[in-house]
Enzyme design. Structure first.
Site, mmCIF file in Angstrom:
data_model
loop_
_atom_site.group_PDB
_atom_site.id
_atom_site.type_symbol
_atom_site.label_atom_id
_atom_site.label_comp_id
_atom_site.label_asym_id
_atom_site.label_seq_id
_atom_site.Cartn_x
_atom_site.Cartn_y
_atom_site.Cartn_z
ATOM 1 N N THR A 73 5.317 1.590 -11.402
ATOM 2 C CA THR A 73 6.004 1.273 -12.656
ATOM 3 C C THR A 73 7.508 1.009 -12.527
ATOM 4 O OG1 THR A 73 4.362 2.503 -13.887
ATOM 5 C CG2 THR A 73 6.476 2.151 -14.993
ATOM 6 N N ASN A 94 8.523 5.705 -8.165
ATOM 7 C CA ASN A 94 8.699 6.263 -9.509
ATOM 8 C C ASN A 94 9.443 7.586 -9.473
ATOM 9 O OD1 ASN A 94 7.390 4.229 -10.859
ATOM 10 N ND2 ASN A 94 5.493 5.379 -11.214
ATOM 11 N N ASP A 197 -1.511 1.275 -19.565
ATOM 12 C CA ASP A 197 -1.491 2.022 -18.304
ATOM 13 C C ASP A 197 -2.110 3.416 -18.444
ATOM 14 O OD1 ASP A 197 -0.352 2.150 -15.434
ATOM 15 O OD2 ASP A 197 0.481 3.951 -16.346
HETATM 16 ZN ZN LIG Z 1 0.551 3.931 -14.101
#
Ligand SMILES: [Zn+2]
Ligand SMILES: *[C@@H]1O[C@H](CO)[C@@H](O)[C@H](O)[C@H]1NC(C)=O
Ligand SMILES: *[C@@H]1O[C@H](CO)[C@@H](O)[C@H](O)[C@H]1NC(C)=O
Ligand SMILES: *[C@@H]1O[C@H](CO)[C@@H](O)[C@H](O)[C@H]1NC(C)=O
Ligand SMILES: *[C@@H]1O[C@H](CO)[C@@H](O)[C@H](O)[C@H]1NC(C)=O
Ligand SMILES: *[C@@H]1O[C@H](CO)[C@@H](O)[C@H](O)[C@H]1NC(C)=O
Ligand SMILES: *[C@@H]1O[C@H](CO)[C@@H](O)[C@H](O)[C@H]1NC(C)=O
Length: 430
Positions: A73, A94, A197
Site C-alpha cells: 500500500t 508499509n 482491500d
Molecule cells: Zn492490503
C-alpha cells in the site's frame, strides 16, 4: 518531442531559482486523484458496476495498470505521487523499521513518521504548492507529514480504529473534498478509501463479500460524479481513479506452506534483524559474518520462496537498490505468504507479490475536461501517472521515472486547454 504547453513553460520559468511561491493563474484545471485500495484490475468483470462503466464511456480506461514492486500500500501509493520506482523514493515498506534499534511500527503508526516518508523525494503536493497551487490529502498515504518542512494546505489522517467500509462516512468525506475545491479553492486533492482491500484480505478476492464491496465502491463513484456535477466542477475538474495493487487468494491449507521455523539449516540465532510475516515479502539482516551461511541455508529452502542477496535482486523490480533494503531480501510465489518464527498470518487474500502476476494488476480510470471520452488504452506502469498529473496541473515535475509521452494520448490534443476567459501573465520582474 512534444510541444511544451504554455502553462508548463510558465511554471518552469517561474519555478527556477528561488523556489518561492509564484503568482497563481486563474481558472486552471483542478485535479482529484481517488484511490480505492486493493482494487484488482478485473474486479468490475464479475459484478455489475454501472457507474464505473459510465465513467469509462465518458472518459479513459486503462485495460489495467501495473503497480510498482513491492505491491504494497504505502510504497505503491508513494509511487503514484512521485513518479518514482520504490527503490528511488525510499518508502520501501508499509512498516517503518530501524535495523539498529529493532523498532518496527505498523502501517497506521508509520503514516505519521515523517522521516519515513520525507526521504529525499518531494511528492506532487509539495511541488504544486511550491509553484503556487493549493493541495489537500484526505487519508492518502504520505499526505499527513511535511516534506522538507512543507505541509499540505489541508490534510486529514484516519484514526487508528478507523472503520474503512462505512459508506455514509465515504459520502461525507466526498462532501468535504468538494468543499475543499469550491470554498478553499484547492487545486489538487488526493482522496483515499481503504476498500476493497480490507474485504479482499478478510474474505478473499473470489467471494461474494468482495463483490458486494465492489458494488459499494461503484455506488461511491456514482455519488462522486453527482457531487462534481452538483458543485459545478464538471468543466474545471479532472478526475483520476486509481489504486495501488490487486489481490490474490492465499493457499492457507497448502501442504507446502513457506515456514522459516521448518527450514533445516536455518536458525534465527544467526539473524540480527528480521522483517517477516508480512505477506509474501521479507527482509533479513544476518549477524556479522553470517550472511553467506544464512543465504546458503535459505536459497533452496523452499521452491516457492525466492531469496536474494541485495545486489543480486532482479533489477527489473526496481526495488532493492536503496540503503533501507537489508542485505538479504525475498518474496514468495502468488498465494504463498512467508511465515517466520510461528504462523501468525490468517488473511484469505493477500498482495505484495510479483507485479507481473495478473492478480497484482490494478485500475486506472480518468475523466474530465482534459481527457478524451470512450477511450480504452493499453496497460502501463504506475510510475507514469505522476507526469500526467503534473501536466494536468501545469506544474514542472521533479525528476522521476515516468514519461509524459506514455499517457499524453489520453488527453485532448490542445495543450492543456483552459476554460475560456483564462489568462496567463508573468508577474513583473519574471
Ligand atoms: Zn492490503
Ligand atoms: C536507527 O536508530 C539509531 C538510534 O536511534 C540511529 O542512530 C540511526 O540513525 C537509525 N538508523 C537509520 C537507518 O535510520
Ligand atoms: C533516508 O533514510 C535513511 C534511513 O532510513 C537515511 O539514512 C538517509 O539519510 C535518508 N535520506 C534522506 C535524503 O533523507
Ligand atoms: C494531519 O491531519 C490532521 C487532521 O486529521 C491535521 O490536523 C494535521 O495538521 C495534519 N498534519 C499534517 C502535517 O499535514
Ligand atoms: C458511519 O459514519 C457516519 C458518519 O460519519 C457515522 O455517523 C456512523 O456512526 C458510522 N457508522 C458506523 C457503523 O461506524
Ligand atoms: C482450510 O481447512 C479448514 C479445515 O481443515 C477449512 O475449514 C477451511 O475452510 C479451509 N480454508 C481454505 C481457505 O480452504
Ligand atoms: C543442510 O546442511 C547439510 C550439511 O551442510 C547439507 O548436507 C544439507 O543438504 C543441507 N540441507 C538443506 C535443505 O539445505
Amino acid at each position: 518531442h512534444l510541444a511544451v504547453p504554455l502553462t508548463v513553460a510558465l511554471a518552469t520559468l517561474l519555478a527556477t531559482g528561488t523556489g518561492a511561491p509564484v503568482h497563481r493563474q486563474g481558472n486552471r484545471h483542478k485535479l482529484l486523484l481517488v484511490s480505492f485500495d486493493g482494487f484488482r484490475w478485473n474486479y468490475d468483470q464479475d459484478v455489475d458496476t454501472p457507474h464505473l462503466d459510465a465513467m469509462a464511456r465518458d472518459g479513459v480506461k486503462a485495460r489495467y495498470m501495473t503497480p510498482a514492486f513491492v505491491t504494497m500500500t504505502s510504497p505503491c501509493h508513494f509511487t503514484l505521487v512521485t513518479g518514482k520506482y520504490i527503490e528511488n523514493h525510499g518508502v520501501v515498506h508499509n512498516m517503518f523499521y530501524n535495523t539498529t534499534t529493532k523498532v518496527k511500527l505498523p502501517y497506521h503508526a508509520t503514516l505519521g513518521i515523517e522521516r519515513w516518508w520525507d526521504n529525499g523525494s518531494v511528492p506532487i503536493w509539495v511541488t504544486a504548492q511550491r509553484q503556487g497551487l493549493k493541495t489537500g490529502s484526505f487519508f492518502y498515504p504520505g499526505g499527513n507529514v511535511t516534506y522538507q518542512g512543507v505541509a499540505l494546505t489541508l490534510s486529514r489522517k484516519e484514526g487508528i480504529l478507523h472503520n474503512y467500509k462505512n459508506e455514509t462516512e465515504w459520502r461525507a468525506n466526498i462532501d468535504t473534498v468538494m468543499l475543499w475545491f469550491t470554498e478553499e479553492d484547492l487545486d489538487l486533492v488526493t482522496l483515499y478509501f481503504g476498500e476493497p482491500d480490507s474485504t479482499g484480505h478478510k474474505y478473499g478476492p473470489e467471494t461474494q463479500e468482495r463483490k458486494e464491496m465492489v458494488q459499494q465502491v461503484d455506488r461511491t463513484v456514482g455519488y462522486l460524479r453527482d457531487s462534481i456535477e452538483r458543485n459545478h466542477l464538471s468543466s474545471v475538474l479532472n478526475l483520476i481513479i486509481a489504486s495501488d495493487h490487486g489481490m490474490t487468494t492465499v493457499y492457507r491449507n497448502a501442504s507446502d506452506l513457506v515456514e522459516f521455523h521448518k527450514f533445516p539449516n536455518f536458525t534465527f540465532r544467526d539473524i540480527e534483524f528480521e522483517l517477516l510475516d508480512y505477506g509474501p515479502n521479507g527482509m533479513l539482516l544476518p549477524k556479522a559474518g553470517m550472511l553467506d551461511k544464512v543465504y546458503d541455508a535459505l536459497k533452496d529452502a523452499h521452491p516457492k520462496l525466492h531469496v536474494y542477496k541485495k545486489e543480486s535482486f532482479p533489477a527489473s523490480f526496481h526495488y532493492a537498490n536503496n540503503p533501507r533494503i537489508t542485505p538479504l531480501l525475498m518474496y514468495s510465489d502468488p498465494g504463498y505468504v512467508i511465515n517466520g518464527r510461528i504462523n501468525v498470518q490468517f488473511n484469505k487474500g493477500e498482495h505484495g507479490f510479483d507485479n507481473r502476476d495478473m492478480n497484482m494488476k490494478t485500475i486506472f480510470r480518468a475523466m474530465g475536461p482534459s481527457f478524451k471520452s470512450g477511450l480504452e488504452v493499453e496497460p502501463f506502469e504506475s510510475v507514469h501517472v505522476y507526469e500526467l498529473m503534473c501536466h494536468l496541473l501545469g506544474i514542472k515535475p521533479e525528476p522521476n521515472d515516468g514519461h509524459l509521452s506514455t499517457l499524453l494520448p489520453m488527453l485532448h490534443s490542445e495543450p492543456n486547454p483552459l476554460p475560456s476567459g483564462a489568462s496567463t501573465h508573468l508577474p513583473s520582474g519574471a
